[in-house]
Write a protein that holds these residues in place. Structure first.
Motif, short mmCIF file in Angstrom:
data_model
loop_
_atom_site.label_atom_id
_atom_site.label_comp_id
_atom_site.label_asym_id
_atom_site.label_seq_id
_atom_site.Cartn_x
_atom_site.Cartn_y
_atom_site.Cartn_z
N VAL A 112 0.84 -1.20 0.00
CA VAL A 112 0.00 0.00 0.00
C VAL A 112 0.87 1.25 0.00
CG1 VAL A 112 -1.78 1.29 1.25
CG2 VAL A 112 -1.86 -1.22 1.19
N ILE A 113 1.92 1.24 0.80
CA ILE A 113 2.85 2.39 0.82
C ILE A 113 3.45 2.59 -0.57
CG2 ILE A 113 4.99 3.30 1.79
CD1 ILE A 113 4.38 1.82 4.37
N LEU A 114 3.84 1.49 -1.22
CA LEU A 114 4.43 1.59 -2.55
C LEU A 114 3.42 2.12 -3.57
CD1 LEU A 114 6.50 -1.74 -2.67
CD2 LEU A 114 7.30 0.57 -2.14
N ASP A 115 2.17 1.69 -3.45
CA ASP A 115 1.13 2.17 -4.36
C ASP A 115 0.87 3.66 -4.15
OD1 ASP A 115 -1.04 1.60 -6.33
OD2 ASP A 115 -2.29 2.28 -4.67
N VAL A 116 0.83 4.08 -2.88
CA VAL A 116 0.63 5.50 -2.58
C VAL A 116 1.81 6.32 -3.10
CG1 VAL A 116 0.53 7.18 -0.70
CG2 VAL A 116 -0.87 5.11 -0.60
N ALA A 117 3.02 5.80 -2.94
CA ALA A 117 4.21 6.49 -3.44
C ALA A 117 4.14 6.64 -4.96
CB ALA A 117 5.46 5.73 -3.03
N GLU A 118 3.62 5.62 -5.62
CA GLU A 118 3.48 5.68 -7.07
C GLU A 118 2.50 6.78 -7.48
OE1 GLU A 118 4.83 4.44 -10.74
OE2 GLU A 118 5.51 3.82 -8.74
N LYS A 153 11.87 6.05 -7.93
CA LYS A 153 13.09 6.62 -7.37
C LYS A 153 12.84 7.37 -6.06
CE LYS A 153 15.47 7.10 -11.80
NZ LYS A 153 16.10 8.05 -12.77
N ASN A 154 11.57 7.65 -5.76
CA ASN A 154 11.23 8.34 -4.51
C ASN A 154 11.12 7.38 -3.33
OD1 ASN A 154 11.11 10.69 -6.01
ND2 ASN A 154 8.88 10.63 -6.25
N VAL A 155 11.32 6.08 -3.59
CA VAL A 155 11.23 5.07 -2.54
C VAL A 155 12.61 4.45 -2.29
CG1 VAL A 155 10.21 2.87 -1.83
CG2 VAL A 155 8.84 4.52 -3.12
N VAL A 156 13.01 4.41 -1.04
CA VAL A 156 14.30 3.82 -0.68
C VAL A 156 14.07 2.75 0.40
CG1 VAL A 156 16.59 4.24 0.30
CG2 VAL A 156 15.53 5.96 -1.17
N PHE A 157 14.61 1.57 0.19
CA PHE A 157 14.58 0.51 1.20
C PHE A 157 15.91 0.51 1.95
CE2 PHE A 157 11.20 -0.96 -1.55
CZ PHE A 157 10.31 -1.60 -0.68
N LEU A 158 15.85 0.48 3.27
CA LEU A 158 17.04 0.47 4.11
C LEU A 158 17.02 -0.72 5.05
CD1 LEU A 158 17.07 4.29 5.02
CD2 LEU A 158 18.49 3.14 3.31
N LEU A 175 7.32 12.75 8.61
CA LEU A 175 6.06 12.06 8.84
C LEU A 175 6.35 10.57 8.94
CD1 LEU A 175 2.88 12.37 8.89
CD2 LEU A 175 2.95 11.77 6.45
N LEU A 176 5.68 9.90 9.87
CA LEU A 176 5.80 8.45 10.02
C LEU A 176 4.49 7.81 9.57
CD1 LEU A 176 7.51 8.44 13.53
CD2 LEU A 176 8.60 8.31 11.29
N ILE A 177 4.59 6.67 8.91
CA ILE A 177 3.40 6.06 8.32
C ILE A 177 3.24 4.61 8.78
CG2 ILE A 177 4.60 5.27 6.23
CD1 ILE A 177 2.02 6.08 4.66
N ASN A 178 1.99 4.19 8.90
CA ASN A 178 1.68 2.82 9.31
C ASN A 178 0.36 2.42 8.68
OD1 ASN A 178 0.82 1.16 12.44
ND2 ASN A 178 1.92 0.34 10.70
N ILE A 179 0.35 1.28 7.98
CA ILE A 179 -0.84 0.81 7.26
C ILE A 179 -1.36 -0.47 7.91
CG2 ILE A 179 -1.81 0.18 5.02
CD1 ILE A 179 -0.60 2.95 4.98
N ARG A 206 -6.80 4.49 -0.95
CA ARG A 206 -5.42 4.87 -1.22
C ARG A 206 -5.29 6.28 -1.79
NH1 ARG A 206 -2.74 -0.90 -3.33
NH2 ARG A 206 -3.73 -2.17 -1.70
N ASP A 207 -6.31 6.71 -2.51
CA ASP A 207 -6.30 8.10 -2.99
C ASP A 207 -6.32 9.07 -1.82
OD1 ASP A 207 -6.19 7.57 -5.72
OD2 ASP A 207 -8.37 7.38 -5.90
N LEU A 208 -7.11 8.73 -0.80
CA LEU A 208 -7.19 9.58 0.38
C LEU A 208 -5.86 9.61 1.13
CD1 LEU A 208 -8.87 11.31 2.33
CD2 LEU A 208 -9.59 9.20 3.47
N ILE A 209 -5.21 8.47 1.23
CA ILE A 209 -3.90 8.42 1.89
C ILE A 209 -2.91 9.32 1.16
CG2 ILE A 209 -1.97 6.94 2.58
CD1 ILE A 209 -3.99 4.59 2.64
N ALA A 210 -2.91 9.21 -0.17
CA ALA A 210 -1.99 10.01 -0.98
C ALA A 210 -2.29 11.51 -0.85
CB ALA A 210 -2.08 9.58 -2.44
#
Length: 400
Positions: free
Chosen positions: A239-245, A274-279, A296-300, A351-355
């Motif tokens: 979901v985070i990846l979809d919102v980032a997209e 490119k706006n998403v980084v995995f660490l 901002l911190l996010i939790n789904i 997901r539109d609302l989250i974005a």
């Protein structure tokens, strides 16, 4: 008081970052009570092997009894279920054979595993004492609603009978779930005592000092959104990846996903944003100062009916202490973050609302967001310290 705290998955300072059960035990011992913690070597952490069914060590004033068992990894498996049975057998042997243990005034049995309810009932009758059940996760309802099993599964049916047996024989209940008492009313008809004891933190094991770790990834000219935790099926990283997209055109909005898990490689392989980084995951003591670098911190969360009774994840404690505002996609009973006034809840199915909420927050005055995040930190320090929570627990126990 002499209190026995039994929890298969408890973690002490010998295995790594200590769990809730150890921290509560430590604080109760500090207040002058005799506390014994019974837990398993099969708790998902690495532990040195030893002979026999158990070994005793005294840690932070707590009598710790580690029961032998195979090392296990996280996730439900036959090996994990077998480790439940081994834990119960070793606990039964330890307490059946002659020993120097003084009989308890109170027994606290913490799920999981539900099988420990049976041992708790036996000990209650053996020592003619009070049995308090701690429900940290509602089983088997959770594994049914998450789609792993059906209600007709024989494993689920057995767990359901054990669950109800425990409820019927318990003298009182505690839970980090704020509305667990509503669930109880739907399961048993007898009157009962209940106290919500949330997740918390211990000052001795929390680092609030700034760290240079991952500094280069938190760009000051960007709006940095961070998730920290497990990357698995029920963490909804997709979901985070979809919102980032959906926010891909906003190059100044960055998503940092910190942690490890069974689905991490899959998500990294499929991600082209490119706006998403995995660490990589970081030591527990480094988590809060790293989170503090974010905007901002996010939790789904999933849309499960069981969440109507609330949740109390360890993640939220870290988020609050970081002093950063939170955005949580969640449709269950709301608590903690809204009480602290440091976050926003949105519909987890939209997901539109989250974005759009992220976009809205990215345009807000930074001083407003900092003030909001600071409210969360103040709230946690005031209400979620295990020293205070242990005091609440002891007051409740004395009324049982």
């Amino acid at each position: 008081m002499n209190i026995w705290y039994i929890s298969k998955y408890a973690i002490t300072t010998k295995e790594g970052f200590p769990s809730r059960q150890f921290m509560l035990s430590k604080q109760m011992a500090k207040k002058g009570h005799d506390v014994s913690l019974f837990y398993s070597r099969s708790n998902g952490k690495k532990a040195a092997s030893f002979w026999g069914c158990s070994r005793r060590q005294r840690l932070e004033g707590v009598n710790c009894y580690q029961l032998n068992g195979p090392l296990i990894s996280y996730g439900l498996s036959m090996k994990r279920i077998l480790s439940w049975i081994i834990f119960e057998w070793n606990l039964f042997v330890l307490l059946l054979l002659p020993n120097k243990l003084k009989g308890p005034d109170y027994i606290i049995v913490s799920s999981l595993s539900l099988l420990t309810f049976v041992i708790g009932i036996w000990l209650k009758r053996k020592y003619k004492t009070k049995l308090i059940l701690e429900i940290r996760d509602i089983w088997p309802a959770t594994i049914v609603e998450s789609g792993r099993f059906t209600e007709n599964n024989i494993f689920v049916k057995i767990l359901k009978k054990v669950e109800l047996l425990g409820y019927d024989n318990a003298d009182a209940f505690i839970s980090p779930l704020p509305k667990f008492d509503l669930y109880l009313r739907s399961q048993i008809s007898k009157p009962f005592s209940f106290k919500c004891i949330t997740q918390g933190y211990d000052e001795d094991f929390v680092t609030l000092v700034k760290t240079g770790l991952y500094e280069e990834y938190f760009s000051r000219d960007c709006f940095n959104i961070c998730y920290s935790g497990t990357i698995g099926r029920l963490n909804y990283i997709e979901v985070i990846l979809d919102v980032a997209e959906r926010l891909k055109e906003y190059s100044k909005i960055k998503f940092l996903i910190i942690g490890d898990g069974p689905l991490k490689k899959q998500f990294i392989a499929s991600n082209t944003n490119k706006n998403v980084v995995f660490l990589d995951s970081i030591p527990k003591k480094e988590v809060i100062p790293v989170l503090a670098k974010a905007d901002l911190l996010i939790n789904i969360w999933g849309d499960l009916k069981i969440y109507q009774y609330g949740v109390s994840p360890n993640k939220w404690i870290d988020y609050l202490l970081s002093g950063v505002p939170c955005l949580v996609a969640y449709n269950g009973y709301r608590s903690m973050l809204n009480e602290a006034g440091c976050g926003f809840f949105v519909d987890t199915n939209n997901r539109d609302l989250i974005a759009s909420k992220i976009l809205e927050l990215s345009k807000m005055d930074t001083s407003f967001l900092k003030e909001m995040g600071e409210r969360g930190k103040v709230y946690a320090e005031k209400h979620l310290n295990y020293m205070e929570l242990a005091g609440e627990l002891l007051k409740f126990v004395e009324t049982v």
